[in-house]
Design a protein around this motif. Structure first.
Motif, mmCIF file in Angstrom:
data_model
loop_
_atom_site.group_PDB
_atom_site.id
_atom_site.type_symbol
_atom_site.label_atom_id
_atom_site.label_comp_id
_atom_site.label_asym_id
_atom_site.label_seq_id
_atom_site.Cartn_x
_atom_site.Cartn_y
_atom_site.Cartn_z
ATOM 1 N N SER A 110 -47.629 -6.416 18.587
ATOM 2 C CA SER A 110 -46.212 -6.425 18.917
ATOM 3 C C SER A 110 -45.905 -7.388 20.059
ATOM 4 O O SER A 110 -46.778 -7.731 20.856
ATOM 5 C CB SER A 110 -45.763 -5.012 19.303
ATOM 6 O OG SER A 110 -46.315 -4.670 20.564
ATOM 7 N N GLN A 119 -46.799 -5.910 23.354
ATOM 8 C CA GLN A 119 -48.207 -6.011 23.760
ATOM 9 C C GLN A 119 -48.505 -7.386 24.349
ATOM 10 O O GLN A 119 -49.188 -7.498 25.364
ATOM 11 C CB GLN A 119 -49.131 -5.762 22.560
ATOM 12 C CG GLN A 119 -49.201 -4.298 22.155
ATOM 13 C CD GLN A 119 -49.944 -4.127 20.845
ATOM 14 O OE1 GLN A 119 -49.715 -4.859 19.896
ATOM 15 N NE2 GLN A 119 -50.831 -3.147 20.804
ATOM 16 N N TYR A 140 -46.964 -7.669 27.764
ATOM 17 C CA TYR A 140 -47.761 -6.905 28.738
ATOM 18 C C TYR A 140 -48.965 -7.727 29.197
ATOM 19 O O TYR A 140 -49.242 -7.845 30.393
ATOM 20 C CB TYR A 140 -48.224 -5.597 28.100
ATOM 21 C CG TYR A 140 -49.034 -4.704 29.007
ATOM 22 C CD1 TYR A 140 -48.438 -4.007 30.052
ATOM 23 C CD2 TYR A 140 -50.406 -4.548 28.817
ATOM 24 C CE1 TYR A 140 -49.187 -3.172 30.877
ATOM 25 C CE2 TYR A 140 -51.157 -3.719 29.639
ATOM 26 C CZ TYR A 140 -50.538 -3.029 30.668
ATOM 27 O OH TYR A 140 -51.275 -2.207 31.492
ATOM 28 N N MET A 141 -49.655 -8.325 28.256
ATOM 29 C CA MET A 141 -50.828 -9.121 28.610
ATOM 30 C C MET A 141 -50.443 -10.370 29.391
ATOM 31 O O MET A 141 -51.112 -10.755 30.335
ATOM 32 C CB MET A 141 -51.618 -9.476 27.350
ATOM 33 C CG MET A 141 -52.264 -8.252 26.715
ATOM 34 S SD MET A 141 -53.420 -8.673 25.400
ATOM 35 C CE MET A 141 -52.364 -8.523 23.993
ATOM 36 N N GLU A 146 -50.164 -16.778 26.226
ATOM 37 C CA GLU A 146 -49.843 -16.170 24.937
ATOM 38 C C GLU A 146 -50.995 -16.302 23.948
ATOM 39 O O GLU A 146 -51.376 -15.343 23.275
ATOM 40 C CB GLU A 146 -48.575 -16.820 24.367
ATOM 41 C CG GLU A 146 -48.076 -16.115 23.130
ATOM 42 C CD GLU A 146 -46.866 -16.802 22.496
ATOM 43 O OE1 GLU A 146 -46.431 -17.841 23.015
ATOM 44 O OE2 GLU A 146 -46.372 -16.284 21.490
ATOM 45 N N LEU A 204 -57.292 -12.057 22.504
ATOM 46 C CA LEU A 204 -57.799 -10.783 23.022
ATOM 47 C C LEU A 204 -57.474 -9.653 22.051
ATOM 48 O O LEU A 204 -58.329 -8.829 21.741
ATOM 49 C CB LEU A 204 -57.138 -10.467 24.355
ATOM 50 C CG LEU A 204 -57.882 -10.706 25.654
ATOM 51 C CD1 LEU A 204 -57.038 -10.186 26.797
ATOM 52 C CD2 LEU A 204 -59.253 -10.062 25.687
ATOM 53 N N ALA A 205 -56.226 -9.648 21.582
ATOM 54 C CA ALA A 205 -55.799 -8.578 20.683
ATOM 55 C C ALA A 205 -56.579 -8.629 19.372
ATOM 56 O O ALA A 205 -56.983 -7.595 18.837
ATOM 57 C CB ALA A 205 -54.298 -8.683 20.419
ATOM 58 N N GLY A 259 -59.997 -7.522 19.971
ATOM 59 C CA GLY A 259 -59.976 -6.075 20.112
ATOM 60 C C GLY A 259 -59.947 -5.377 18.756
ATOM 61 O O GLY A 259 -60.634 -4.385 18.533
ATOM 62 N N PHE A 260 -59.199 -5.957 17.849
ATOM 63 C CA PHE A 260 -59.068 -5.393 16.496
ATOM 64 C C PHE A 260 -60.419 -5.357 15.765
ATOM 65 O O PHE A 260 -60.731 -4.408 15.061
ATOM 66 C CB PHE A 260 -58.043 -6.231 15.726
ATOM 67 C CG PHE A 260 -57.876 -5.873 14.281
ATOM 68 C CD1 PHE A 260 -57.284 -4.670 13.917
ATOM 69 C CD2 PHE A 260 -58.288 -6.740 13.286
ATOM 70 C CE1 PHE A 260 -57.117 -4.346 12.572
ATOM 71 C CE2 PHE A 260 -58.122 -6.430 11.946
ATOM 72 C CZ PHE A 260 -57.534 -5.222 11.598
ATOM 73 N N ASN A 287 -63.358 -5.603 17.331
ATOM 74 C CA ASN A 287 -64.408 -5.316 18.307
ATOM 75 C C ASN A 287 -65.474 -4.337 17.832
ATOM 76 O O ASN A 287 -66.671 -4.566 17.988
ATOM 77 C CB ASN A 287 -63.751 -4.797 19.591
ATOM 78 C CG ASN A 287 -64.735 -4.695 20.732
ATOM 79 O OD1 ASN A 287 -65.656 -5.511 20.818
ATOM 80 N ND2 ASN A 287 -64.576 -3.717 21.575
ATOM 81 N N PRO A 331 -55.317 -1.880 21.616
ATOM 82 C CA PRO A 331 -56.476 -1.296 20.930
ATOM 83 C C PRO A 331 -57.677 -2.240 20.908
ATOM 84 O O PRO A 331 -57.530 -3.443 20.666
ATOM 85 C CB PRO A 331 -55.964 -1.064 19.506
ATOM 86 C CG PRO A 331 -54.480 -1.020 19.624
ATOM 87 C CD PRO A 331 -54.131 -1.928 20.756
ATOM 88 N N GLY A 332 -58.831 -1.679 21.195
ATOM 89 C CA GLY A 332 -60.075 -2.448 21.082
ATOM 90 C C GLY A 332 -60.401 -3.330 22.272
ATOM 91 O O GLY A 332 -61.510 -3.831 22.376
ATOM 92 N N VAL A 333 -59.431 -3.561 23.158
ATOM 93 C CA VAL A 333 -59.697 -4.427 24.316
ATOM 94 C C VAL A 333 -60.037 -3.522 25.508
ATOM 95 O O VAL A 333 -59.196 -2.743 25.956
ATOM 96 C CB VAL A 333 -58.481 -5.306 24.651
ATOM 97 C CG1 VAL A 333 -58.753 -6.172 25.873
ATOM 98 C CG2 VAL A 333 -58.111 -6.170 23.456
#
Lengths: 468, 252
Positions: A414, A417, A420-421, A428, A434-435, A438-439, A441, B93-95
Motif C-alpha cells: 500500500s 506502507q 511509512y518506510m 521509494e 524491502l517490502a 519481506g514478502f 523472506n 510483513p516479512g521485514v
C-alpha cells in the motif's frame, strides 16, 4: 583469435556480451540436417540420432499449446533460430584452459570465485556446450559423477540409457520434444548409494549469442540413501531479437535418496524460457525444487514430482517476479502414486508494472491410495494497478484417507506502507525492494546463504528499474 | 535554529484542514500540541512528513534553514532530520525490525559506504534495553502482530536509532498502559537534547506528566489558538476545551 570488447552494460549484471568465434554452428533453422550436424559434431551414437529425429517428428506434429497458454508463444520464429553453437564439445577441467573470450564472461559473473568458496563442483555452459566442468577431487573419489550430458552419454552409457527420457517422455509437450531433438549441454550427475555430497554442485548456463536457442538436458540420479544439492544459475545479454531457452531436467531419487534442485534464473527480457522439470521419487525418497524465476519475456515452468514409492515426498518452493512487460507462468505438479506420500507447494509471485504472474498447480491423488497429503499455498503480491495475477489450481484428490489443503492470497504494497518506510529515510525504490524481500523472506531463508544474497540483489535490481 | 511552521495551509481532497498554522520549536525545547479530535493535529504531522494524500496550499515549514517543501519525497525530509512517530504505525510483513532500521541507517550513508554490522547491533541492543524491548523483537516483522504498546515502543526505538534533529510524536501515549507509558516517556526524555527539538501531539494531559513540555499549544480547527506553559495542559485536563473556544469567540 580476435575479440572485441563489445561492452553493453545495463543495470542488470548479466546484460553484457563479448563477441566470440564459434567453431561449430548449425546455422539457422531446424530440419533433419540440423540434427545430423549436431550428431556429427557430438559423435552421437545411432540410438541418440534416432531418438532426436523421432523427437523432431513429434515436435513438428504437435500444436503450440496456445489453447491454454499465452499467445505470445506464436511469436517464436523457429526458422530464425540457431540450434547449435560451440567452440568444441570437450569441456575444460581447468579455468586456465578455457578460451579467454569465454572465460572472462564467467569471471565477470563470478563463477570461478564461487567455485573456490563453496561449491563441490561446477559446470559452466556457454551457448550449446560446457566450456568448463570439474568437481573437487574429494567428491570425485566418492564415486560421484558430474559431467556434461554428452560426456555422460559417451562415458557412462549403462546409467545414462537406463534413465534418459524416462521421467519426461519426448512427447510430454511440444518443448520437451524440441529439447529432445536438439539437446546439448546440461549436466549428468550420478551419486552412488549412501554418498552425501556436502557442498552444492553448480551449473551455470550462459546464452551469449543472438537468435540462439539453448537446449540443455540435465539428468540427475541419486542412488539409494544418497543426498545431493544442485544449483543452477542462468543469464543472457539483452538483444533486440528474442532468444529461446528450452531445457529438460529429469531427476531420479532412488530409495531413501534426497535431491534438492535450486534454480536462480535471471534471464534478460527477450528470452522465451520454456522448461520441463520433473523428478521421480522412489520409496522414502525426497525431491525438492526451489525455483526462482526473475526476468525473461515469457517463462513457462511447472516443476513436478512423481511420488512413485511409499512415503516419498515432493516439494516445490517457487518465487516468480514478473517485471514490466514480462509474464511468469509458473507452478508445480505433484503426482501421488503410492501410499503415505506427501507433497508441499509454496508459490509466491510478484507482479510489477505491466508484469503478469500466473500460477498453475496440478495435484493428483488416486482413489486407491491411503495416507497421502498435499499442502498448497500460493501468494501473489501486486505492486501497481496494471499488474495481473491468475491462479489455476487443478487438484484431484480421490479416496477418503487422503488430505489436501489449498490456500491462496493476493496482497498489495500500500501507499501507506511505502510512505511509512520513506518517512524513515528509505527511498521509494528501496522501500519497494524491502517490502518485496519481506514478502519472499520466509522462502529465501530456505536457500543456501550465497544464493539468498544473490536473490535479494536481483530483486533490488529489478525494483530499481521499475520505480520511476 | 528551530523548526518553524509559518501560515501553513493544507487540504485533503476538497477539505481544508490546516488553516494558517503558526508554530516555532527552538532546538533544545519540547513543545506539546493538545486539541480535540479532528482539530488537525495528526494532519500537521503527516503534512510535514510529506504524506501523498495531503496537498499543501500555502505557507512553509523551515527545518533550521531548510525549506521542507522544497524536498518533495518523504525520505528526503527524513534524511534532512525530520522524524515522525505515528499514531498508527504500518505493518511491513516479512521485514524484520533489525533489517528495517538498518536499511534506514544505510540510506543515510554516502553511496558505497556500508554500515558496520557489529557496531549497529551493539547500538540497537543498547536502545532496546533502554526501552525494555525483548531482543527477540529484532527478528520480528515491523509492527506485525504487535500490541498497541509494542508498536509505540518500536516507534520510539526507531527514533532513538535514527537520531533526528526534530521529531514529532503523534499520540504516542494512545494504547499504552501506565507501565508502558513510563518506559516510552523515559525513552523520549533520553532524547531531549540542546541539539534536538521535540513536538509531542497528544489528546490527554497524562503523557505530559512524564514528558514535561516547555510550551503547550492548543489547536482548534487547523490553527494554534493559544500557547502557555505546562499549567495550560492541566487546565485543559480539568476544564476541557470549551472555555478555549469561548475565549477565541470573545476575542473575535
Amino acid at each position: 583469435m580476435e575479440t572485441k570488447p563489445d561492452l553493453n552494460i545495463d543495470r542488470s549484471v548479466g546484460d553484457f556480451h563479448y563477441d566470440v568465434d564459434y567453431e561449430f554452428d548449425a546455422g539457422i533453422g531446424l530440419s533433419e540436417k540440423t540434427i545430423d550436424y549436431i550428431c556429427d559434431v557430438k559423435k552421437d551414437p545411432d540410438w541418440i540420432r534416432e531418438f532426436r529425429k523421432e523427437a523432431l517428428r513429434k515436435f513438428n506434429s504437435m500444436p503450440m499449446p496456445t489453447n491454454w497458454a499465452s499467445h505470445d508463444l506464436d511469436n517464436i520464429v523457429f526458422e530464425n533460430i540457431r540450434y547449435y553453437l560451440s567452440q568444441g564439445t570437450q569441456p575444460k577441467r581447468s579455468w586456465d584452459d578455457v578460451p579467454e573470450d569465454v572465460k572472462r564472461t564467467f569471471e565477470r559473473l563470478g563463477i570461478p570465485e564461487q567455485e573456490r568458496k563453496f561449491l563441490a563442483g561446477v559446470e559452466a555452459q556457454f551457448d550449446s556446450e560446457a566450456a568448463y566442468s570439474n568437481i573437487k577431487a574429494a567428491v570425485g573419489e566418492q564415486g560421484v559423477i558430474f559431467v556434461g550430458s554428452t560426456e555422460g552419454l559417451h562415458n557412462h552409457p549403462e546409467i545414462f540409457k537406463k534413465w534418459f527420457g524416462k521421467v519426461i517422455p519426448t512427447g510430454d509437450n511440444k518443448f520437451s520434444a524440441l529439447n529432445s531433438a536438439v539437446f546439448s549441454g546440461g549436466s549428468f550427475i550420478y551419486i552412488p548409494p549412501g554418498v552425501k555430497v556436502k557442498h552444492p554442485l553448480q551449473a551455470y548456463f550462459r546464452i551469449n549469442a543472438e537468435n540462439f536457442g539453448q537446449f540443455e538436458r540435465t539428468l540427475i540420479i541419486a542412488d539409494e540413501g544418497s543426498e545431493v544439492m544442485y544449483m543452477e544459475g542462468c543469464t543472457a545479454p539483452k538483444f533486440e531479437t528474442s532468444t529461446l531457452h528450452s531445457a529438460v531436467v529429469e531427476l531420479v531419487a532412488l530409495k531413501g535418496a534426497k535431491i534438492q534442485y535450486i534454480t536462480v534464473q535471471n534471464w534478460s527480457a527477450n528470452v522465451f524460457n520454456l522448461v520441463t522439470k520433473r523428478g521421480l521419487a522412489h520409496e522414502e525418497a525426497e525431491i525438492k525444487w526451489i525455483d526462482c524465476n526473475i526476468g525473461s519475456r515469457l517463462t513457462m515452468k511447472y516443476p513436478g514430482v512423481i511420488m512413485k514409492g511409499r512415503k516419498a515426498r515432493g516439494e516445490v518452493i517457487s518465487i516468480a517476479l514478473a517485471g514490466d512487460g514480462q509474464h511468469q507462468d509458473t507452478g508445480a505438479k505433484m503426482v501421488h502414486a503410492a501410499d503415505e506420500t506427501t507433497s508441499n507447494i509454496v508459490s509466491k509471485s510478484i507482479s510489477l508494472g505491466s508484469g503478469r504472474s500466473t500460477y498453475r498447480g496440478l495435484v493428483q491423488i488416486g482413489r486407491h491410495l491411503k495416507g497421502c497429503k498435499n499442502n498448497t499455498e500460493c501468494d501473489a503480491l501486486l505492486i501497481n494497478t496494471e499488474s495481473r495475477t491468475d491462479t489455476y489450481p487443478a487438484i484431484t484428490v480421490r479416496g477418503k484417507e487422503n488430505a489436501c489443503q489449498h490456500e491462496a492470497s493476493v496482497s498489495k504494497i500500500s501507499a501507506e506502507q511505502i510512505f511509512y518506510m520513506q518517512q524513515r529515510g528509505i527511498s521509494e525504490a528501496a522501500a519497494m525492494s524491502l517490502a518485496v524481500n519481506g514478502f519472499v523472506n520466509d522462502l529465501v531463508q530456505q536457500f543456501p546463504m550465497e544464493y539468498s544474497v544473490e536473490l535479494k540483489r536481483l530483486i533490488d535490481l529489478e525494483m530499481e528499474g521499475s520505480v520511476g | 535554529m528551530s523548526l518553524k511552521i509559518e501560515n501553513l495551509h493544507a487540504k485533503i481532497g476538497d477539505r481544508e484542514i490546516l488553516k494558517g498554522l503558526n508554530l516555532e520549536i527552538p532546538k533544545g525545547e519540547v513543545h506539546a500540541i493538545m486539541g480535540k479530535n479532528g482539530s488537525g493535529k495528526s494532519t500537521l504531522a503527516k503534512v510535514m512528513a510529506g504524506h501523498p494524500d495531503y496537498e499543501v496550499t500555502g505557507g512553509q515549514v523551515l527545518l533550521d534553514e531548510l525549506n521542507l517543501f522544497e524536498m518533495e519525497e518523504p525520505d528526503q525530509r527524513a534524511r534532512a532530520g525530520l522524524f515522525v512517530a505515528f499514531q498508527y504505525p504500518m505493518e511491513i510483513p516479512g521485514v524484520t525490525i533489525a533489517n528495517f532500521i538498518r536499511a534506514a541507517l544505510q540510506a543515510r550513508l554516502p553511496e558505497g559506504e556500508e554500515l558496520d554490522a557489529v557496531e549497529y547491533y551493539h547500538h540497537l541492543y543498547e536502545k532496546m534495553d533502554m526501552l525494555k524491548i525483548d531482543r527477540k523483537f529484532t527478528s520480528r516483522a515491523v509492527n506485525e502482530g504487535f500490541s498497541g504498546g509494542e508498536k509505540k515502543r518500536c516507534e520510539v526505538l526507531q527514533m532513538a536509532m535514527l537520531n533526528p534533529v526534530y521529531a514529532v510524536l503523534d499520540e504516542t501515549d494512545s494504547g499504552l498502559d501506565i507501565d508502558a507509558l513510563r518506559i516510552v516517556s523515559e525513552g523520549v526524555n533520553a532524547m531531549r537534547s540542546p541539539e534536538r527539538g521535540l513536538l509531542v501531539i497528544t489528546h490527554y494531559q497524562r503523557l505530559l506528566d512524564y514528558i514535561v513540555p516547555d510550551v503547550v499549544h492548543v489547536m482548534v480547527d487547523g490553527r494554534i489558538v493559544m500557547s502557555g506553559d505546562k499549567t495550560l495542559a492541566h487546565k485543559l485536563e480539568a476544564e476541557g476545551y470549551d472555555w478555549v473556544e469561548k475565549e477565541i469567540l470573545q476575542k473575535a
